[in-house]
Design a protein around this motif. Structure first.
Motif, PDB file in Angstrom:
ATOM      1  N   GLY A  37       0.822  -1.210   0.000  1.00  8.84           N
ATOM      2  CA  GLY A  37       0.000   0.000   0.000  1.00  8.84           C
ATOM      3  C   GLY A  37       0.852   1.254   0.000  1.00  8.84           C
ATOM      4  O   GLY A  37       1.776   1.393  -0.803  1.00  8.84           O
ATOM      5  N   VAL A  38       0.547   2.178   0.945  1.00  9.90           N
ATOM      6  CA  VAL A  38       1.344   3.407   1.016  1.00  9.90           C
ATOM      7  C   VAL A  38       2.709   3.148   1.648  1.00  9.90           C
ATOM      8  O   VAL A  38       3.484   4.090   1.855  1.00  9.90           O
ATOM      9  N   GLY A  39       3.031   1.888   1.933  1.00 12.05           N
ATOM     10  CA  GLY A  39       4.382   1.518   2.334  1.00 12.05           C
ATOM     11  C   GLY A  39       5.281   1.194   1.156  1.00 12.05           C
ATOM     12  O   GLY A  39       6.463   0.886   1.347  1.00 12.05           O
ATOM     13  N   ILE A  40       4.745   1.274  -0.056  1.00  9.55           N
ATOM     14  CA  ILE A  40       5.560   1.015  -1.247  1.00  9.55           C
ATOM     15  C   ILE A  40       6.566   2.148  -1.519  1.00  9.55           C
ATOM     16  O   ILE A  40       7.700   1.869  -1.938  1.00  9.55           O
ATOM     17  N   PRO A  41       6.224   3.423  -1.314  1.00  8.28           N
ATOM     18  CA  PRO A  41       7.158   4.505  -1.683  1.00  8.28           C
ATOM     19  C   PRO A  41       8.567   4.373  -1.134  1.00  8.28           C
ATOM     20  O   PRO A  41       9.526   4.572  -1.903  1.00  8.28           O
ATOM     21  N   PRO A  42       8.779   4.030   0.151  1.00 12.75           N
ATOM     22  CA  PRO A  42      10.173   3.903   0.592  1.00 12.75           C
ATOM     23  C   PRO A  42      10.948   2.814  -0.150  1.00 12.75           C
ATOM     24  O   PRO A  42      12.169   2.904  -0.300  1.00 12.75           O
ATOM     25  N   MET A  43      10.228   1.792  -0.634  1.00 10.32           N
ATOM     26  CA  MET A  43      10.894   0.736  -1.385  1.00 10.32           C
ATOM     27  C   MET A  43      11.329   1.247  -2.763  1.00 10.32           C
ATOM     28  O   MET A  43      12.414   0.910  -3.252  1.00 10.32           O
ATOM     29  N   ILE A  44      10.489   2.058  -3.385  1.00 11.23           N
ATOM     30  CA  ILE A  44      10.845   2.669  -4.672  1.00 11.23           C
ATOM     31  C   ILE A  44      12.063   3.574  -4.501  1.00 11.23           C
ATOM     32  O   ILE A  44      13.009   3.555  -5.311  1.00 11.23           O
ATOM     33  N   PHE A  45      12.053   4.348  -3.432  1.00 12.23           N
ATOM     34  CA  PHE A  45      13.157   5.269  -3.156  1.00 12.23           C
ATOM     35  C   PHE A  45      14.445   4.484  -2.908  1.00 12.23           C
ATOM     36  O   PHE A  45      15.517   4.823  -3.440  1.00 12.23           O
ATOM     37  N   ALA A  46      14.365   3.409  -2.110  1.00 10.29           N
ATOM     38  CA  ALA A  46      15.552   2.610  -1.824  1.00 10.29           C
ATOM     39  C   ALA A  46      16.097   1.958  -3.093  1.00 10.29           C
ATOM     40  O   ALA A  46      17.314   1.921  -3.321  1.00 10.29           O
ATOM     41  N   ALA A  47      15.195   1.426  -3.933  1.00  6.23           N
ATOM     42  CA  ALA A  47      15.632   0.803  -5.184  1.00  6.23           C
ATOM     43  C   ALA A  47      16.323   1.814  -6.085  1.00  6.23           C
ATOM     44  O   ALA A  47      17.349   1.513  -6.713  1.00  6.23           O
TER      45      ALA A  47
END
Length: 291
Positions: free
Chosen positions: A120-130
């Motif tokens: 959900g809205v926890g996806i953005p930090p994963m995009i940023f880390a990638a």
């Protein structure tokens, strides 16, 4: 800890450059915030004042930054009065913003493979880390879960991932185009997605790796608490370092009110840490709730 530092959080009048609506009351907002864009690290967040009538701000995870252009991309879901007011902001509006806030993910060891698990809205930090890892030739794979249509452009992946069945074919296009492998999971019957919860998708992937490959892995995750519990279980099953970014309600967002504390056990001693500045990222083994 971040609260022991000074001059690391900026207050900026962030200008809304774009604000796009997606299915499921999801919104992607791009703002001009040069100081935050330069300093932000994956896992940190910003605290936005949603309207002149609401004094309390709302914490929103950072999804991407462009330091050269001075922009910050945010993904959020309008689920309460505050975020619904934020969703009404137009291009050209100024949004008072504090950031970047919090302890980021530690992705400094480029010998590791970072398994990024967002829901959900926890996806953005994963995009940023990638994105950050890609810029430093780091090794990562992204697994994202949602029960509504994903707010990203998608495309079939050309990369085969161990343990991932043939029905899970879709990837995040912006990642795929940079050769960052990703896969999606959903219980909503979304085409091209793994049918089930995203921690199970990540588990299938890890189980199919060789022991040598698995020993290189570090789990990073952000999402709702039930999902984080499942990720912590996967980490324990394979004895992998696991770091969780907690989603909590916040008042001040800068450590002053202690309204977002979480219990930790450090060297056998119970402590209470503030999610906003001592976190939001914690090692799962320090959190009794996730033990």
């Amino acid at each position: 800890m971040a609260n022991e530092q000074r001059g690391t959080i900026f207050e900026e009048q962030a200008e809304v450059l774009a604000h796009v609506t997606h299915p499921g009351d999801q919104f992607v907002m791009r703002v001009k915030a040069p100081k935050t864009a330069v300093k932000a690290k994956p896992g940190q967040f910003v605290h936005l004042r949603v309207s002149d009538e609401r004094a309390l701000r709302r914490p929103i995870s950072i999804m991407l930054t462009d330091p050269e252009r001075g922009t910050v991309d945010l993904l959020y879901k309008a689920i309460g009065e505050g975020t619904h007011l934020l969703s009404e902001r137009k291009v050209g509006d100024l949004v008072p913003m504090l950031g970047p806030i919090g302890e980021p993910f530690d992705i400094s060891d480029l010998s590791k493979r970072y398994v990024l698990i967002g829901g959900g809205v926890g996806i953005p930090p994963m995009i940023f880390a990638a994105d950050n890892l890609h810029g430093r030739d780091g090794d990562c794979v992204v697994f994202a879960g949602s029960e509504v249509e994903f707010p990203f452009a998608l495309k079939p992946s050309a990369t085969l991932l161990p343990g991932v069945n043939g029905n899970a074919i879709l990837a995040v296009r912006s990642l795929e185009e940079r050769d960052i492998p990703s896969r999606l999971a959903s219980n909503a019957g979304l085409y091209g997605c793994y049918e089930g919860h995203v921690p199970n998708l990540a588990r299938d992937y890890l189980a199919a790796l060789t022991q040598e490959e698995r020993d290189r892995c570090v789990l990073l995750s952000c999402g709702p608490h039930p999902m984080l519990h499942a990720v912590a279980r996967v980490g324990r099953e394979f004895d992998l370092p696991t770091y969780l970014s907690l989603e909590e309600h916040m008042a001040c967002g800068i450590g002053g009110c202690a309204g977002c504390v979480v219990k930790t056990v450090e060297d056998g001693e119970e402590k209470y840490r503030r999610v906003c500045v001592d976190g939001p990222v914690f090692e799962a083994g320090l959190l009794p709730e996730f033990a």
